[in-house]
Design a protein around this motif. Structure first.
Motif, short mmCIF file in Angstrom:
data_model
loop_
_atom_site.label_atom_id
_atom_site.label_comp_id
_atom_site.label_asym_id
_atom_site.label_seq_id
_atom_site.Cartn_x
_atom_site.Cartn_y
_atom_site.Cartn_z
N THR A 100 0.84 -1.20 0.00
CA THR A 100 0.00 0.00 0.00
C THR A 100 0.87 1.26 0.00
O THR A 100 1.85 1.34 0.74
N GLU A 101 0.54 2.18 -0.88
CA GLU A 101 1.20 3.48 -0.99
C GLU A 101 2.63 3.39 -1.50
O GLU A 101 3.41 4.34 -1.35
N ASN A 102 3.02 2.28 -2.11
CA ASN A 102 4.33 2.22 -2.81
C ASN A 102 4.38 3.27 -3.91
O ASN A 102 3.35 3.56 -4.56
N VAL A 103 5.55 3.81 -4.15
CA VAL A 103 5.76 4.63 -5.35
C VAL A 103 6.06 3.68 -6.50
O VAL A 103 6.96 2.84 -6.41
N VAL A 104 5.30 3.81 -7.58
CA VAL A 104 5.48 2.97 -8.76
C VAL A 104 5.90 3.84 -9.93
O VAL A 104 5.18 4.78 -10.30
N LEU A 105 7.04 3.54 -10.51
CA LEU A 105 7.56 4.26 -11.66
C LEU A 105 7.26 3.44 -12.91
O LEU A 105 7.82 2.36 -13.11
N LEU A 106 6.31 3.93 -13.73
CA LEU A 106 5.83 3.20 -14.90
C LEU A 106 6.57 3.64 -16.16
O LEU A 106 6.69 4.85 -16.42
N GLY A 111 1.89 4.46 -23.66
CA GLY A 111 0.97 4.96 -22.65
C GLY A 111 -0.34 4.20 -22.60
O GLY A 111 -1.29 4.61 -21.91
N SER A 112 -0.39 3.10 -23.33
CA SER A 112 -1.63 2.30 -23.34
C SER A 112 -1.31 0.81 -23.30
O SER A 112 -2.11 -0.02 -23.76
N THR A 113 -0.15 0.47 -22.74
CA THR A 113 0.28 -0.92 -22.68
C THR A 113 -0.77 -1.77 -21.95
O THR A 113 -1.14 -1.49 -20.80
N GLU A 114 -1.24 -2.78 -22.63
CA GLU A 114 -2.34 -3.58 -22.11
C GLU A 114 -2.03 -4.20 -20.76
O GLU A 114 -2.86 -4.20 -19.84
N GLU A 115 -0.82 -4.73 -20.61
CA GLU A 115 -0.46 -5.41 -19.36
C GLU A 115 -0.45 -4.45 -18.18
O GLU A 115 -0.80 -4.83 -17.05
N ILE A 116 -0.05 -3.20 -18.43
CA ILE A 116 -0.05 -2.20 -17.36
C ILE A 116 -1.48 -1.75 -17.06
O ILE A 116 -1.87 -1.62 -15.90
N MET A 117 -2.25 -1.52 -18.11
CA MET A 117 -3.64 -1.09 -17.91
C MET A 117 -4.42 -2.12 -17.10
O MET A 117 -5.32 -1.76 -16.31
N ARG A 118 -4.10 -3.40 -17.28
CA ARG A 118 -4.83 -4.46 -16.60
C ARG A 118 -4.64 -4.40 -15.08
O ARG A 118 -5.56 -4.71 -14.31
N PRO A 121 -5.97 -0.76 -11.96
CA PRO A 121 -6.98 -0.62 -10.90
C PRO A 121 -6.50 -1.14 -9.55
O PRO A 121 -6.85 -0.58 -8.50
N ILE A 122 -5.70 -2.20 -9.58
CA ILE A 122 -5.20 -2.75 -8.31
C ILE A 122 -4.19 -1.79 -7.68
O ILE A 122 -4.19 -1.58 -6.46
N LEU A 123 -3.31 -1.21 -8.52
CA LEU A 123 -2.35 -0.23 -8.00
C LEU A 123 -3.07 0.97 -7.39
O LEU A 123 -2.69 1.48 -6.34
N LYS A 124 -4.14 1.40 -8.05
CA LYS A 124 -4.91 2.53 -7.55
C LYS A 124 -5.62 2.15 -6.24
O LYS A 124 -5.69 2.96 -5.30
N ALA A 125 -6.14 0.92 -6.18
CA ALA A 125 -6.83 0.47 -4.97
C ALA A 125 -5.88 0.42 -3.79
O ALA A 125 -6.30 0.63 -2.64
N ALA A 142 -1.15 8.45 -19.30
CA ALA A 142 -0.75 9.84 -19.04
C ALA A 142 -1.80 10.58 -18.23
O ALA A 142 -1.48 11.50 -17.47
N HIS A 143 -3.08 10.18 -18.37
CA HIS A 143 -4.16 10.87 -17.65
C HIS A 143 -4.39 10.28 -16.26
O HIS A 143 -5.10 10.89 -15.45
N VAL A 144 -3.81 9.12 -16.00
CA VAL A 144 -4.08 8.43 -14.74
C VAL A 144 -2.97 8.65 -13.71
O VAL A 144 -3.24 8.76 -12.52
N VAL A 145 -1.72 8.71 -14.17
CA VAL A 145 -0.60 8.81 -13.23
C VAL A 145 -0.63 10.15 -12.51
O VAL A 145 -1.14 11.16 -13.01
N GLU A 146 -0.05 10.16 -11.33
CA GLU A 146 -0.01 11.38 -10.53
C GLU A 146 0.97 12.40 -11.12
O GLU A 146 0.71 13.60 -11.13
#
Length: 331
Positions: A100-106, A111-118, A121-125, A142-146
């Motif tokens: 929880t609350e890890n910093v993730v560097l993507l 910017g639409s890689t399927e495996e990352i998009m999948r 939601p878990i990373l956001k949760a 690009a629209h989702v990352v902080e």
């Protein structure tokens, strides 16, 4: 006919050099373009990573994944704990490594890689703090990352414009720059770096010299009142090409090396009549007994002249050992 063949070979060589340089020029242009752009997300990204106590997650897949793995290693090497997470494997259980609350560097050029998009939601949760190194401003990631560090390149460097070349070069450079900036923000030092590299040549730099120095009965020592003839015998027995001159309390008074002896003999002085104290060099370069190999190497570098040996002294100036410079980096 021969001249024609030589000309054709030269022409092919020039063509291949041109192809080679074209790639380097395209990748250089990608770096130049990024440097000239405004990147307001970078200060916030550096501050966010520098403030973390948990490991940084470097996430990607494919060529971007290879970059992410290297960047994770650079972060760790420079004092910021980090690990690589393959986006595809993450969906098959490896997400267990993300807290929880890890910093993730993507890392994602599209910017639409399927495996990352999948797994997004878990990373956001888990309330992960997301930083993206992304190639397209209008992409979903690009629209989702902080914090979005945008790569705007004209195209890849290969001749068909499809192989990840300019994009991965820029990703790597951005990752390295982030790692270095965070390291500097954390006050990471050269000594810290060497402690993180215990193996090989870098690791040897951090070996305490007390483990390598000659000491005790192996030390070639002589008093200042000893004759030069006695001093020569000490140098020969010690097999270090030098003798340390000490007082009755063991404090270092000076140093005599082979060259001093040769010059004295060439001057035709009576080596039985001259005292060691008359020929020794006072104030020799010394190393403290708390030093490591890297410290002694700096002393040798700053000396401005070759030094075969370096005496080692304690805080009171007492001789405790002697280091031979040629053996410092010997395995």
């Amino acid at each position: 006919m021969l001249n024609y063949k030589v000309a054709r070979i030269q022409e092919r060589g020039e063509r291949e050099i041109r192809w080679f340089r074209d790639v380097l020029a395209a990748e250089r242009d990608a770096l130049d373009g990024f440097l000239q752009a405004d990147h307001g997300a970078i200060p916030a990204a550096v501050s966010l990573i520098a403030a973390q106590e948990r490991p940084i997650v470097c996430l990607g897949i494919g060529k971007s994944g290879l970059v992410a793995a290297k960047v994770a290693a650079t972060f760790s090497s420079l004092g910021t704990s980090a690990f690589f997470l393959n986006a595809a494997e993450a969906a098959h259980g490896d997400l267990g490594a993300v807290q929880t609350e890890n910093v993730v560097l993507l890392f994602s050029n599209s910017g639409s890689t399927e495996e990352i998009m999948r797994i997004l939601p878990i990373l956001k949760a888990r309330k992960c703090r997301l930083i993206g190194v992304i190639g397209r401003a209008e992409s979903p990631l690009a629209h989702v990352v902080e914090h979005c560090i945008l790569m705007d390149i004209a195209g890849e460097a290969d001749h068909i414009g499809m192989a990840p070349t300019s994009s991965t070069t820029l990703q790597m450079a951005i990752g390295d720059a982030l790692a270095v900036a965070v390291s500097r923000a954390r006050g990471f030092t050269r000594e810290d770096f060497l402690r993180h590299h215990p193996a090989g040549l870098l690791g040897r730099h951090m070996i305490p010299i007390r483990h390598l120095m000659h000491k005790g009965a192996d030390l070639p020592t002589v008093g200042a009142d000893a004759s030069v003839a006695e001093m020569i015998a000490v140098i020969s027995a010690g097999r270090m090409g030098a003798a340390c001159v000490i007082d009755s309390a063991g404090r270092l008074l000076g140093l005599v090396v082979d060259g001093d002896v040769r010059r004295l003999i060439e001057s035709r002085h009576d080596i039985y009549a001259i005292r060691t104290g008359d020929v020794m060099k006072t104030g020799p370069i010394v190393a403290p007994d708390s030093a490591v190999v890297a410290d002694v190497l700096l002393l040798l570098q700053d000396a401005g002249r070759p030094l075969s040996v370096v005496p080692v002294v304690d805080r009171e100036g007492r001789l405790v050992g002697m280091i031979q410079s040629y053996g410092l980096l010997r395995p």
